[in-house]
Design a protein around this motif. Structure first.
Motif, PDB file in Angstrom:
ATOM      1  N   GLU A 229       0.823  -1.209   0.000  1.00 35.97           N
ATOM      2  CA  GLU A 229       0.000   0.000   0.000  1.00 35.97           C
ATOM      3  C   GLU A 229       0.857   1.258   0.000  1.00 35.97           C
ATOM      4  OE1 GLU A 229      -2.460  -0.402   3.382  1.00 35.97           O
ATOM      5  OE2 GLU A 229      -3.789  -1.923   2.498  1.00 35.97           O
ATOM      6  N   GLN A 230       1.940   1.216   0.781  1.00 37.43           N
ATOM      7  CA  GLN A 230       2.840   2.373   0.787  1.00 37.43           C
ATOM      8  C   GLN A 230       3.500   2.563  -0.575  1.00 37.43           C
ATOM      9  OE1 GLN A 230       3.355   4.611   3.180  1.00 37.43           O
ATOM     10  NE2 GLN A 230       1.831   3.663   4.522  1.00 37.43           N
ATOM     11  N   GLU A 231       3.853   1.443  -1.220  1.00 34.89           N
ATOM     12  CA  GLU A 231       4.438   1.547  -2.558  1.00 34.89           C
ATOM     13  C   GLU A 231       3.422   2.105  -3.550  1.00 34.89           C
ATOM     14  OE1 GLU A 231       5.920  -2.246  -3.649  1.00 34.89           O
ATOM     15  OE2 GLU A 231       7.668  -2.152  -2.317  1.00 34.89           O
ATOM     16  N   LEU A 232       2.157   1.646  -3.416  1.00 36.12           N
ATOM     17  CA  LEU A 232       1.120   2.181  -4.284  1.00 36.12           C
ATOM     18  C   LEU A 232       0.937   3.678  -4.065  1.00 36.12           C
ATOM     19  CD1 LEU A 232      -1.161   1.636  -6.334  1.00 36.12           C
ATOM     20  CD2 LEU A 232      -2.656   1.133  -4.396  1.00 36.12           C
ATOM     21  N   LEU A 233       0.899   4.078  -2.792  1.00 38.52           N
ATOM     22  CA  LEU A 233       0.774   5.505  -2.480  1.00 38.52           C
ATOM     23  C   LEU A 233       1.972   6.290  -2.994  1.00 38.52           C
ATOM     24  CD1 LEU A 233      -0.691   7.834  -1.082  1.00 38.52           C
ATOM     25  CD2 LEU A 233       0.414   7.154   1.051  1.00 38.52           C
ATOM     26  N   LEU A 234       3.168   5.687  -2.844  1.00 40.78           N
ATOM     27  CA  LEU A 234       4.377   6.360  -3.320  1.00 40.78           C
ATOM     28  C   LEU A 234       4.353   6.517  -4.835  1.00 40.78           C
ATOM     29  CD1 LEU A 234       7.159   7.542  -2.646  1.00 40.78           C
ATOM     30  CD2 LEU A 234       8.091   5.223  -2.836  1.00 40.78           C
ATOM     31  N   PHE A 236       1.688   6.686  -6.699  1.00 44.47           N
ATOM     32  CA  PHE A 236       0.686   7.708  -6.996  1.00 44.47           C
ATOM     33  C   PHE A 236       1.248   9.108  -6.772  1.00 44.47           C
ATOM     34  CE2 PHE A 236      -2.541  10.519  -5.078  1.00 44.47           C
ATOM     35  CZ  PHE A 236      -3.326  10.744  -6.199  1.00 44.47           C
ATOM     36  N   LEU A 237       1.943   9.287  -5.640  1.00 43.74           N
ATOM     37  CA  LEU A 237       2.497  10.608  -5.346  1.00 43.74           C
ATOM     38  C   LEU A 237       3.570  11.001  -6.349  1.00 43.74           C
ATOM     39  CD1 LEU A 237       2.733  10.418  -1.435  1.00 43.74           C
ATOM     40  CD2 LEU A 237       1.027  11.612  -2.806  1.00 43.74           C
ATOM     41  N   LEU A 238       4.402  10.024  -6.743  1.00 45.92           N
ATOM     42  CA  LEU A 238       5.445  10.322  -7.732  1.00 45.92           C
ATOM     43  C   LEU A 238       4.830  10.680  -9.080  1.00 45.92           C
ATOM     44  CD1 LEU A 238       8.073   7.552  -6.887  1.00 45.92           C
ATOM     45  CD2 LEU A 238       8.247   9.997  -6.424  1.00 45.92           C
ATOM     46  N   MET A 239       3.782   9.933  -9.463  1.00 51.47           N
ATOM     47  CA  MET A 239       3.121  10.239 -10.722  1.00 51.47           C
ATOM     48  C   MET A 239       2.463  11.613 -10.671  1.00 51.47           C
ATOM     49  SD  MET A 239       0.225   7.989 -12.709  1.00 51.47           S
ATOM     50  CE  MET A 239       1.314   6.574 -12.678  1.00 51.47           C
ATOM     51  N   MET A 240       1.817  11.898  -9.528  1.00 57.99           N
ATOM     52  CA  MET A 240       1.187  13.205  -9.385  1.00 57.99           C
ATOM     53  C   MET A 240       2.239  14.308  -9.375  1.00 57.99           C
ATOM     54  SD  MET A 240      -1.718  14.383  -6.649  1.00 57.99           S
ATOM     55  CE  MET A 240      -0.704  14.012  -5.224  1.00 57.99           C
ATOM     56  N   GLN A 241       3.368  14.042  -8.738  1.00 54.38           N
ATOM     57  CA  GLN A 241       4.448  15.027  -8.745  1.00 54.38           C
ATOM     58  C   GLN A 241       4.952  15.278 -10.155  1.00 54.38           C
ATOM     59  OE1 GLN A 241       8.154  13.714  -7.129  1.00 54.38           O
ATOM     60  NE2 GLN A 241       8.780  15.756  -6.495  1.00 54.38           N
ATOM     61  N   GLN A 242       5.076  14.197 -10.934  1.00 53.66           N
ATOM     62  CA  GLN A 242       5.539  14.351 -12.307  1.00 53.66           C
ATOM     63  C   GLN A 242       4.558  15.180 -13.128  1.00 53.66           C
ATOM     64  OE1 GLN A 242       6.077  10.631 -14.305  1.00 53.66           O
ATOM     65  NE2 GLN A 242       6.689  11.564 -16.247  1.00 53.66           N
ATOM     66  N   ARG A 243       3.276  14.859 -12.959  1.00 52.49           N
ATOM     67  CA  ARG A 243       2.278  15.602 -13.732  1.00 52.49           C
ATOM     68  C   ARG A 243       2.209  17.060 -13.287  1.00 52.49           C
ATOM     69  NH1 ARG A 243      -2.927  11.565 -14.654  1.00 52.49           N
ATOM     70  NH2 ARG A 243      -1.771   9.887 -15.696  1.00 52.49           N
ATOM     71  N   LYS A 244       2.256  17.275 -11.987  1.00 47.82           N
ATOM     72  CA  LYS A 244       2.212  18.653 -11.508  1.00 47.82           C
ATOM     73  C   LYS A 244       3.467  19.418 -11.923  1.00 47.82           C
ATOM     74  CE  LYS A 244      -1.755  18.380  -9.530  1.00 47.82           C
ATOM     75  NZ  LYS A 244      -2.909  19.085 -10.117  1.00 47.82           N
TER      76      LYS A 244
END
Length: 758
Positions: A229-234, A236-244
């Motif tokens: 779950e932490q890897e999934l969250l990580l 997601f956050l990395l992908m969101m960081q990339q998009r942002k």
């Protein structure tokens, strides 16, 4: 497994198999069950003796003994009932079973079950000893072994199970499950006495240890789930960081672009102000304007700085106006101030209302200019008198070249300002459409007064109407505007034999009007004589559109439902060329500066642009509409406007059509409704007028995709006069009066209005 269990299992399996088993097989199985049941009485007597011997034990011992043995009282009752059933059917099925046993084919399932039974038979049972609790322990070990040791094939299983009787375990089981393998060997001991009792089995370390291990495994699995779950969250956050980050990069580029544009506009503004300061007349006007209240803008810094500007609230503006205009001698100045303030507030409100669309239009214009500016500068070389390029370059020519490059670079930076500023100013120049005149010209002899077409003459003095009432009516525009009457009469009226679909005034010969009708006939009329000059009948079906060429006034084009575009010469009275298509032609249009080009819209959702000197194939095909293209108009020499029944009007650039096809319009105008009717289309000085099936007229400007103005016709009965609300009414035709801000619009009931942008 006891003898009873073996027999009942085989019997049920053989009876349930319908694919290869028959009635004889069922009888045979019952016979085999009868033969093998001979040992049942002995087993039952032994069971009874065993129960009697244990009756003197303590209650705990009795409970343990009852749980430890598989041969329980329920099994005993089942055995007795089965034996009674077998006894009743023994005489009846004897002969049939013997005959079926001889004729029955071999049953593979029986062989497999017998083989399985032999694997679960303990060594002491093989030796002839009766079954006991130790035998059940042995079978439990076999079952546990099968659970932990999967097999890939039946042959492998047979080999492994045969070796298991000699306590030979597969190496993979010993490596992967060592504790389980050791426990199986304990249960599979060849000596019954060496096997554990049920109480020892329940208290064994193997059965008690896995509870702790299970908790550890559950904790480990839960930990693994949390890690996942932490890897999934990580992720997601990395992908969101990339998009942002991508958004931030784009935003940074946008801000940089805006800063450059603000700097460029400020430079141009300073240049204009310097020019204004050098002009005495403008200086006087500026001094006069400085004595008046500001138009809602307060400069914090001087005009040469880039300080922030604050817009005042309307209430504060009103107070300032009253204070500054208190002197009675300044009434004219105060009126001018109020008018400017109201104009500014109105324009500002319209700008803010459509701010997001204006923003999109700005970036569209800006990025299009940037894309064009990235193209290399193509400059033709200087040619000498002999046609060869000159290689001599003087000092003056090099200076001129450098200066031209610098000017070109400056023009590239500020090239977007003029078109966008022009569009913005024109978009905000007018606030509404005002009715200048209303024509109620209903015909009592016709049930329908739908106006199909409107057209102005070359000077804008007269306009003509035509429709399903089979009449062409000519009105004088200025006379209608100056006369305040309820009913206006045409100066000329010409009757035809069929419903008119389109009319077009000759742009050179003022007295000539061309018309087309529902029977496919093209006619040229002399308005001064109210008669037909020529009639051409070459189309096979209804003609939807006609157009005179502005460059060659003797050339006429028509488009028909028969899928053809015909070119006519009014001097010869016959067609001089034909372009065949695969779909109905709804609109034809000549460009204003050429008689060798023609565009037409088709029912196949496309616009075709032809060079008439080579009409075998279109020069360019514009594909972007989803439905029939009902109108085509040239905005200028390279831009085409098209209307379709897909609720859109599109703007196309012919200069970008490099591969004979273009699927990307410059602009898509939306806001009106058009799904089935011809609602009209007209262009003038960058403004685009079209009708709507909501009985409204919409005005667009070529720079922005949203409507600039709109006007709704009130439902009016042309005969009785009172207004009514009829959803079936729609705008059927529109036409600009030359390059002015006046246009004529008509709806499906024959109501005609002269509108003006104010």
């Amino acid at each position: 497994m006891s003898s009873f269990n073996r027999v009942s299992f085989i019997e049920s399996a053989s009876c349930s198999d319908s694919g290869s088993d028959s009635l004889e097989d069922g009888s045979n199985s019952r016979t085999e069950a009868k033969d093998e049941s001979s040992s049942f009485p002995c087993d039952m007597h032994q069971q009874k003796r065993s129960e009697n011997s244990h009756s003197a034990e303590t209650p705990n011992t009795i409970a343990l003994s009852g749980n430890s043995c598989i041969q329980s009282s329920s099994i005993y009752a089942a055995k007795v009932s089965l034996m009674e059933e077998i006894g009743d059917n023994k005489i009846k099925d004897g002969s049939i079973a013997e005959q079926a046993k001889e004729n029955a084919p071999p049953f593979p399932m029986k062989q497999v079950l017998l083989m399985e039974t032999s694997w679960y038979t303990s060594p002491e049972e093989v030796a002839g000893s009766p079954s006991c609790c130790a035998s059940d322990i042995y079978r439990l070990g076999i079952l546990l072994f099968e659970l932990f040791c999967p097999f890939s094939s039946s042959e492998e299983k047979c080999r492994t199970m045969s070796s298991l009787r000699h306590r030979v375990l597969p190496p993979q089981l010993l490596l992967k499950w060592p504790k389980e393998a050791s426990f199986c060997l304990w249960l599979l001991h060849p000596e019954p006495r060496s096997r554990p009792m049920m109480s020892e089995l329940l208290q064994s370390q193997f059965l008690n240890e896995p509870r702790d291990n299970l908790e550890e495994r559950e904790a480990a699995m839960e930990l693994r789930e949390k890690i996942d779950e932490q890897e999934l969250l990580l992720d997601f956050l990395l992908m969101m960081q990339q998009r942002k980050q991508e958004v931030a990069d784009k935003l940074q580029a946008t801000l940089s672009l805006l800063c450059n544009d603000i700097e460029e506009v400020t430079k141009q503004q300073l240049v204009l102000k310097n020019r204004a300061n050098s002009c005495p007349e403008l200086s006087k006007e500026d001094q006069t304007a400085s004595s008046l209240p500001s138009h809602g803008i307060v400069d914090n810094d001087d005009t040469t700085s880039l300080g922030s500007r604050k817009r005042c609230r309307p209430g504060l503006l009103a107070d300032n106006v009253e204070e500054c205009c208190y002197d009675p001698d300044d009434n004219q100045k105060s009126d001018a101030c109020v008018d400017k303030r109201d104009s500014f507030l109105l324009r500002s409100s319209r700008l803010m209302k459509n701010f997001s669309k204006l923003e999109s239009a700005y970036f569209l214009t800006r990025y299009r200019q940037l894309k064009q500016s990235t193209r290399p500068l193509m400059r033709p070389s200087s040619l000498s008198s002999d046609g060869k390029g000159s290689v001599v370059m003087t000092e003056r020519s090099s200076i001129n070249t450098a200066a031209s490059r610098e000017r070109y670079s400056e023009n590239r930076k500020s090239g977007w300002i003029s078109p966008f500023l022009e569009g913005l100013c024109k978009y905000l120049s007018f606030s509404k459409l005002k009715v200048k005149a209303d024509l109620k010209q209903g015909d009592l002899l016709n049930s329908s007064n739908l106006v199909c077409s409107l057209s102005f003459d070359r000077d804008g003095d007269f306009f003509a109407t035509a429709g399903v009432n089979k009449k062409i009516k000519v009105f004088e525009c200025d006379a209608i505007l100056m006369e305040d009457r309820d009913i206006h009469y045409p100066v000329v009226e010409m009757a035809g034999r069929s419903k008119f679909s389109s009319i077009c005034w000759n742009t050179y010969i003022k007295s000539q009007i061309a018309s087309s009708n529902f029977e496919g006939v093209v006619q040229v009329w002399d308005v001064t004589r109210s008669q037909v000059l020529m009639e051409m009948r070459e189309h096979e079906k209804r003609v939807w559109s006609i157009d005179f060429s502005s460059a060659d006034p003797t050339l006429l084009a028509s488009g028909s439902d028969d899928g053809s575009v015909k070119l006519w010469s009014i001097n010869q009275g016959v067609s001089i060329g034909t372009i065949k298509t695969k779909a109905n032609v709804c609109s034809v249009q000549f460009p204003s500066d050429s008689g060798h080009a023609l565009a037409f819209g088709s029912a196949d959702h496309k616009i075709y642009y032809y060079d008439l000197r080579n009409s075998r194939a279109p020069l360019c095909t514009l594909a972007g509409h989803d439905k029939t293209v009902s109108y085509v108009k040239f905005l200028d020499s390279v831009n085409i406007v098209s209307a379709s029944t897909d609720n859109t009007v599109k703007l196309w650039d012919l200069s970008s059509c490099t591969s004979r096809s273009n699927e990307t319009p410059l602009q898509s105008f939306t806001g009106h409704t058009n799904v089935k009717n011809f609602v009209g289309l007209s262009v003038s000085d960058g403004y685009i007028a079209t009708g709507s099936e909501t009985n409204e007229v919409f005005i667009y400007h070529k720079a922005f995709p949203m409507p600039a103005l709109s006007f709704k016709f009130n439902g009016t009965d042309v005969l009785s006069g009172p207004e009514m609300d009829d959803a079936a009414q729609f705008i059927s035709s529109v036409c600009w009066r030359g390059q002015s801000s006046t246009l004529v619009a008509a709806n499906s009931t024959g109501n005609i209005k002269i509108l003006e942008m104010v």
